[in-house]
Design a protein around this motif. Structure first.
Motif, PDB file in Angstrom:
ATOM      1  N   VAL A  70       1.030  -1.093  -0.147  1.00 16.81           N
ATOM      2  CA  VAL A  70       0.074  -0.020  -0.142  1.00 16.81           C
ATOM      3  C   VAL A  70       0.823   1.052   0.345  1.00 16.81           C
ATOM      4  O   VAL A  70       1.405   0.916   0.791  1.00 16.81           O
ATOM      5  N   ASN A  71       0.630   1.355  -1.465  1.00 17.33           N
ATOM      6  CA  ASN A  71       2.414   2.840  -1.135  1.00 17.33           C
ATOM      7  C   ASN A  71       1.145   3.877  -1.772  1.00 17.33           C
ATOM      8  O   ASN A  71       0.144   3.793  -2.963  1.00 17.33           O
ATOM      9  N   ARG A  72       1.897   4.990  -2.254  1.00 18.85           N
ATOM     10  CA  ARG A  72       1.218   6.358  -2.813  1.00 18.85           C
ATOM     11  C   ARG A  72       1.228   5.447  -4.994  1.00 18.85           C
ATOM     12  O   ARG A  72      -0.167   5.956  -4.747  1.00 18.85           O
ATOM     13  N   ARG A  73       2.107   5.087  -4.802  1.00 18.06           N
ATOM     14  CA  ARG A  73       1.909   4.744  -6.400  1.00 18.06           C
ATOM     15  C   ARG A  73       1.054   3.090  -6.397  1.00 18.06           C
ATOM     16  O   ARG A  73       0.095   3.630  -7.835  1.00 18.06           O
ATOM     17  N   THR A  74       0.631   2.385  -6.148  1.00 21.07           N
ATOM     18  CA  THR A  74      -0.358   1.913  -5.875  1.00 21.07           C
ATOM     19  C   THR A  74      -1.815   1.551  -6.300  1.00 21.07           C
ATOM     20  O   THR A  74      -2.546   1.734  -6.358  1.00 21.07           O
ATOM     21  N   VAL A  75      -1.554   2.569  -4.807  1.00 22.03           N
ATOM     22  CA  VAL A  75      -2.793   3.570  -4.425  1.00 22.03           C
ATOM     23  C   VAL A  75      -3.614   4.102  -5.262  1.00 22.03           C
ATOM     24  O   VAL A  75      -4.669   4.333  -5.947  1.00 22.03           O
ATOM     25  N   PRO A 137     -12.977   2.618  -1.112  1.00 21.10           N
ATOM     26  CA  PRO A 137     -12.643   1.712  -1.705  1.00 21.10           C
ATOM     27  C   PRO A 137     -12.127   0.007  -1.803  1.00 21.10           C
ATOM     28  O   PRO A 137     -13.064  -0.456  -0.635  1.00 21.10           O
ATOM     29  N   LYS A 138     -11.177  -0.843  -2.608  1.00 20.22           N
ATOM     30  CA  LYS A 138     -11.493  -2.057  -2.843  1.00 20.22           C
ATOM     31  C   LYS A 138     -10.180  -2.204  -2.840  1.00 20.22           C
ATOM     32  O   LYS A 138      -9.855  -1.591  -2.542  1.00 20.22           O
ATOM     33  N   MET A 139      -9.777  -3.895  -2.430  1.00 21.74           N
ATOM     34  CA  MET A 139      -8.392  -4.021  -2.815  1.00 21.74           C
ATOM     35  C   MET A 139      -8.686  -4.448  -4.218  1.00 21.74           C
ATOM     36  O   MET A 139      -8.743  -4.177  -5.250  1.00 21.74           O
ATOM     37  N   PRO A 140      -7.037  -3.904  -4.311  1.00 23.65           N
ATOM     38  CA  PRO A 140      -6.737  -3.617  -6.050  1.00 23.65           C
ATOM     39  C   PRO A 140      -6.997  -5.408  -6.415  1.00 23.65           C
ATOM     40  O   PRO A 140      -6.949  -6.040  -6.039  1.00 23.65           O
ATOM     41  N   ARG A 141      -7.035  -5.302  -7.360  1.00 24.66           N
ATOM     42  CA  ARG A 141      -6.949  -6.441  -8.594  1.00 24.66           C
ATOM     43  C   ARG A 141      -5.693  -7.778  -8.137  1.00 24.66           C
ATOM     44  O   ARG A 141      -4.519  -7.277  -8.253  1.00 24.66           O
ATOM     45  N   PRO A 142      -5.909  -8.839  -7.789  1.00 29.48           N
ATOM     46  CA  PRO A 142      -5.143 -10.348  -7.481  1.00 29.48           C
ATOM     47  C   PRO A 142      -3.617  -9.865  -7.816  1.00 29.48           C
ATOM     48  O   PRO A 142      -2.010  -9.357  -7.181  1.00 29.48           O
ATOM     49  N   ASP A 143      -3.707  -9.061  -9.327  1.00 26.37           N
ATOM     50  CA  ASP A 143      -2.459  -9.172  -9.986  1.00 26.37           C
ATOM     51  C   ASP A 143      -1.739  -7.761 -10.038  1.00 26.37           C
ATOM     52  O   ASP A 143      -1.245  -8.100 -10.880  1.00 26.37           O
TER      53      ASP A 143
END
Ligand SMILES: [Zn+2]
Length: 164
Positions: A70-75, A137-143
């Motif tokens: 969980v960081n700036r880029r991924t969020v 807010p959701k979990m991101p796609r698994p990959d």
């Protein structure tokens, strides 16, 4: 350095590693080559096609949340670089329930936000600040971590194996 995509036995993407590490898995009979990158890999004793996708023979269980940091880029990637309160260009990360009120640093409690909304909200919940999330807010796609770890690049040979 060329990298290889490692798939779980279930074909779910698991990690991106240097080609040498993928080769070690194959040579130890822990993985099978599903695709090669067209180059040959040579050592003093071995010459073999360089793998670009390998699949583990045994299923490896990995806690979901640990895989995608969980960081700036991924969020920002998950939220399309848009403020989740007003839709403007996002500049900050916002804890929906502020940490000062017990909110966690997790996918379900962090959204991209513009500076204005972030400042307006301060240490309050959206309800306390009169703000409304445009979506939960959701979990991101698994990959999604594949593009996160490679900076957005996906090897064309990986495309059949990732949805990102
Ligand atoms: Zn905003």
């Amino acid at each position: 350095m060329p990298r290889a995509l490692v798939l779980n036995a279930s074909l779910e993407p698991l990690s991106v590693v240097p080609v040498e590490r993928a080769l070690v898995l194959v040579l130890r009979d822990r993985a099978d080559v599903l695709a090669t990158n067209g180059a040959m890999w040579r050592s003093e004793t071995i010459s073999m096609p360089s793998p670009s996708v390998v699949r583990l023979r045994r299923y490896v269980r990995i806690p979901y949340e640990r895989r995608i940091p969980v960081n700036r880029r991924t969020v920002f990637q998950r939220d399309g670089h848009r403020c989740q309160y007003c839709g403007r260009q996002a500049e900050n990360l916002d804890h929906v329930i502020p940490r000062s009120q017990g909110g966690e640093h997790s996918w379900l409690n962090i959204v991209a936000a513009c500076r204005r909304c972030n400042t307006k909200k301060g240490g309050r919940t959206p309800a306390q600040a009169g703000l409304t999330l445009t979506r939960a807010p959701k979990m991101p796609r698994p990959d999604a971590w594949v593009t996160a770890t490679t900076g957005g690049a996906v090897d064309p040979g990986w495309e059949p194996y990732v949805t990102a």
